[in-house]
Design a protein around this motif. Sequence first.
Motif, PDB file in Angstrom:
ATOM      1  N   ALA A 111       0.940  -1.035  -0.120  1.00 39.27           N
ATOM      2  CA  ALA A 111      -0.191   0.062  -0.184  1.00 39.27           C
ATOM      3  C   ALA A 111       0.727   1.075   0.121  1.00 39.27           C
ATOM      4  N   ASP A 112       2.182   1.237   0.777  1.00 38.21           N
ATOM      5  CA  ASP A 112       2.820   2.496   0.700  1.00 38.21           C
ATOM      6  C   ASP A 112       3.446   2.614  -0.633  1.00 38.21           C
ATOM      7  N   GLY A 113       3.847   1.679  -1.436  1.00 36.29           N
ATOM      8  CA  GLY A 113       4.022   1.898  -2.830  1.00 36.29           C
ATOM      9  C   GLY A 113       3.043   2.364  -3.667  1.00 36.29           C
ATOM     10  N   GLN A 114       1.895   1.745  -3.576  1.00 37.52           N
ATOM     11  CA  GLN A 114       0.575   2.347  -4.299  1.00 37.52           C
ATOM     12  C   GLN A 114       0.421   3.975  -3.791  1.00 37.52           C
ATOM     13  N   ARG A 115       0.522   4.298  -2.686  1.00 39.36           N
ATOM     14  CA  ARG A 115       0.185   5.572  -2.459  1.00 39.36           C
ATOM     15  C   ARG A 115       1.100   6.415  -2.976  1.00 39.36           C
ATOM     16  N   LYS A 116       2.465   6.166  -2.953  1.00 38.65           N
ATOM     17  CA  LYS A 116       3.586   6.949  -3.789  1.00 38.65           C
ATOM     18  C   LYS A 116       3.165   7.310  -5.068  1.00 38.65           C
ATOM     19  N   ALA A 117       2.621   6.264  -5.858  1.00 41.88           N
ATOM     20  CA  ALA A 117       2.263   6.155  -7.121  1.00 41.88           C
ATOM     21  C   ALA A 117       1.019   7.009  -7.458  1.00 41.88           C
ATOM     22  N   GLY A 118       0.186   7.568  -6.303  1.00 46.37           N
ATOM     23  CA  GLY A 118      -1.113   8.245  -6.676  1.00 46.37           C
ATOM     24  C   GLY A 118      -2.400   7.556  -5.965  1.00 46.37           C
ATOM     25  N   ALA A 119      -2.310   6.397  -5.620  1.00 42.33           N
ATOM     26  CA  ALA A 119      -3.542   5.616  -4.994  1.00 42.33           C
ATOM     27  C   ALA A 119      -3.695   6.272  -3.787  1.00 42.33           C
ATOM     28  N   GLY A 139     -10.839 -11.176  14.707  1.00 44.00           N
ATOM     29  CA  GLY A 139      -9.519 -11.831  14.703  1.00 44.00           C
ATOM     30  C   GLY A 139      -8.481 -11.372  13.699  1.00 44.00           C
ATOM     31  N   LEU A 140      -9.192 -10.692  12.600  1.00 48.34           N
ATOM     32  CA  LEU A 140      -7.928  -9.886  11.720  1.00 48.34           C
ATOM     33  C   LEU A 140      -6.857  -9.208  12.288  1.00 48.34           C
ATOM     34  N   ALA A 141      -6.060  -9.088  11.432  1.00 48.80           N
ATOM     35  CA  ALA A 141      -4.856  -8.307  12.093  1.00 48.80           C
ATOM     36  C   ALA A 141      -4.846  -6.776  11.634  1.00 48.80           C
ATOM     37  N   GLY A 142      -5.748  -6.521  10.600  1.00 52.86           N
ATOM     38  CA  GLY A 142      -5.906  -5.174   9.982  1.00 52.86           C
ATOM     39  C   GLY A 142      -6.130  -5.115   8.595  1.00 52.86           C
ATOM     40  N   GLY A 143      -6.211  -3.930   8.190  1.00 50.59           N
ATOM     41  CA  GLY A 143      -6.462  -3.926   6.625  1.00 50.59           C
ATOM     42  C   GLY A 143      -6.185  -2.452   6.028  1.00 50.59           C
ATOM     43  N   PHE A 144      -6.434  -2.506   4.807  1.00 49.45           N
ATOM     44  CA  PHE A 144      -6.375  -1.067   4.105  1.00 49.45           C
ATOM     45  C   PHE A 144      -7.701  -0.719   3.364  1.00 49.45           C
ATOM     46  N   HIS A 145      -8.168   0.277   3.604  1.00 44.02           N
ATOM     47  CA  HIS A 145      -9.261   0.917   2.753  1.00 44.02           C
ATOM     48  C   HIS A 145      -8.576   1.675   1.443  1.00 44.02           C
TER      49      HIS A 145
END
Length: 391
Positions: A111-119, A139-145
């Motif tokens: 996700a960090d790479g995507q964010r740097k590319a404009g997402a 019980g999930l560890a987390g996620g990204f929206h």
Amino acid sequence: MPTRHPRGPLDAVIVGAGVVGAACAYYASRAGLAVAVVDRGSVAGGTTGAGEGNLLVSDKEPGPELDLALLSTRLWRELTEVLPPETEYEPKGGLVVAPDETALTALRAFADGQRKAGAETYEVPPDRLQELEPHLADGLAGGFHYPQDAQVQPARAAAQLLHAARESGAVVRLREEVTGILAAPGDGRIRGVRTRHGELLAPAVVNAAGTWGAALARLAGTELPVLPRRGFVLVTEPLPRVVRHKVYAADYIADVASGSAALQSSAVVEGTPSGPVLIGATRERVGFDRALSPEALRRLAVQAATLFPVLADVRVLRTYHGFRPYLPDHLPAIGPDPRVPGLFHACGHEGAGIGLAPATGHLIAAALSGAQPALDLRPFGPERFESGAAQ
């Protein structure tokens, strides 16, 4: 006998009336080009009609495909201003979840790479996941929206794009199979297509034939290693809106990027405006074998219920499947083919064609008219497979 456009000679023949071919026709006709769309079947009769309608940014790694997806995201939003509501465009956003810390660490780097590319992407801690999806498993560890992820009804979107193209002068000829590509003697330059009903003359042919893109390329005297990759989707009984976003586990991203021919499954779960929940998707290279796969359906059902326990006792009303046009490096072929003057490709999008259709059509229209494309076409060049990359 040759057939001519009612307003004069054609500038291009687009082969394929799925959403990619429809988008090519829409943008080319809006650019003032005279085009005809030819398909051996009906509108959205192939991959498009068997799709879920995903418009995803979340599963694209930084690079050419993410750039294409971001351009398409903007164009889909513009299209909603001119296409009728029947396209069912829904900017619902996506949620990618990680089952453990190892998966979350990998997802965070992705996700960090995507964010740097404009997402646009935002980390969601485990104690906030159920604010977005109340019925999500514990019980999930987390996620990204991913707020840019969206949805359309794919067959209706293709039909509306073609309707708009016809209003701009495009000709649409269905149930008319292309049996040959016409080429000029000497330099081999494209001069149209042949069908059972005659010839359509044009200096350009656009290969938007989806999983049959390889066959059309061969008719033009060249090669493009498009292969079918089968996928199944489950459709549940109508439900209250128990799933608000497109939700999938992080391993789906690896399945999309895999080149394996074996059965792979990672559930993508989403609600629809009409009530049923759609559960996809599997991937396997089995040629054009249309046989039902109980194992593929079982895996999807188990994975969906693992993400959303509320679905465990829900009835599945039907299943459907189709074939995604797979290319070995997971990038579509878009743009002119330097090996055959006048041949253009717009195929090989695998499962992302619905999402990437507007950007593809926009780029093809620019290439046909000699305008500056919005993205560099070199990564999508069809000649990149000359060394025999198909496996």
